[in-house]
Design an enzyme around this catalytic site. Structure first.
Site, PDB file in Angstrom:
ATOM      1  N   HIS A 137      49.082  44.423  26.792  1.00  0.00           N
ATOM      2  CA  HIS A 137      49.904  43.204  26.793  1.00  0.00           C
ATOM      3  C   HIS A 137      49.793  42.470  25.465  1.00  0.00           C
ATOM      4  O   HIS A 137      48.915  42.738  24.663  1.00  0.00           O
ATOM      5  CB  HIS A 137      49.573  42.291  27.973  1.00  0.00           C
TER       6      HIS A 137
ATOM      7  N   TYR B  85      42.253  30.428  23.481  1.00  0.00           N
ATOM      8  CA  TYR B  85      42.267  31.413  24.563  1.00  0.00           C
ATOM      9  C   TYR B  85      42.931  32.710  24.109  1.00  0.00           C
ATOM     10  O   TYR B  85      42.414  33.802  24.354  1.00  0.00           O
ATOM     11  CB  TYR B  85      43.003  30.852  25.780  1.00  0.00           C
TER      12      TYR B  85
ATOM     13  N   GLN C   5      40.934  36.525  23.712  1.00  0.00           N
ATOM     14  CA  GLN C   5      41.257  37.672  24.547  1.00  0.00           C
ATOM     15  C   GLN C   5      40.833  38.982  23.902  1.00  0.00           C
ATOM     16  O   GLN C   5      40.372  39.887  24.582  1.00  0.00           O
ATOM     17  CB  GLN C   5      42.757  37.718  24.853  1.00  0.00           C
TER      18      GLN C   5
END
Length: 135
Positions: free
Chosen positions: A62, A125, A129
């Site tokens: 992703h 954030y 990841q």
């Protein structure tokens, strides 16, 4: 934190978004040369369309972006431009992507607005990841 506003001929705005979408079947194809080329393409497409790329992070299955988009363009058209062009070019340049999956991206995506208080936390954030997912 002071909010910075952008303007064009008739609009003053601050439209920031956190956007995430996955590869088809969550296949882990966004690695190596594909990952490098995808980052180049996203950067280029954003520049071409007047989209400010605030942060980008790729996982094998992703992509997460933090974007600032002019209200006239809208987030849907921005995401459509990025997904469409990256899929077409990557599948042309990397034939293995055509054999492993019927399309590069799923039809859907996640989007949320980034408020003044949360802007830094969303960007942090997105960047975090990579460290947590690749361990």
């Amino acid at each position: 934190m002071d909010r910075e506003y952008k303007s064009n001929h008739n609009v003053v705005y601050s439209c920031k978004y956190h956007v995430v979408w996955c590869s088809k079947y969550r296949r882990k194809v966004l690695v190596g040369e594909v990952e490098t080329r995808l980052k180049e393409l996203v950067t280029s497409i954003c520049e071409e369309n007047g989209i400010e790329l605030l942060a980008i992070e790729l996982m094998p299955d992703h992509i997460g972006l933090s974007l600032e988009v002019e209200p006239q363009l809208g987030i849907h058209r921005a995401v459509k431009a990025i997904k469409g062009k990256t899929s077409r070019i990557l599948r042309e340049e990397f034939p293995s992507l055509r054999t492993r999956i019927p399309t590069l991206w799923t039809n859907s995506y996640y989007v949320s607005t980034i408020g003044e208080e949360s802007e830094e936390s969303v960007e942090q954030y997105i960047r975090s990841q990579e460290t947590s997912q690749r361990k």
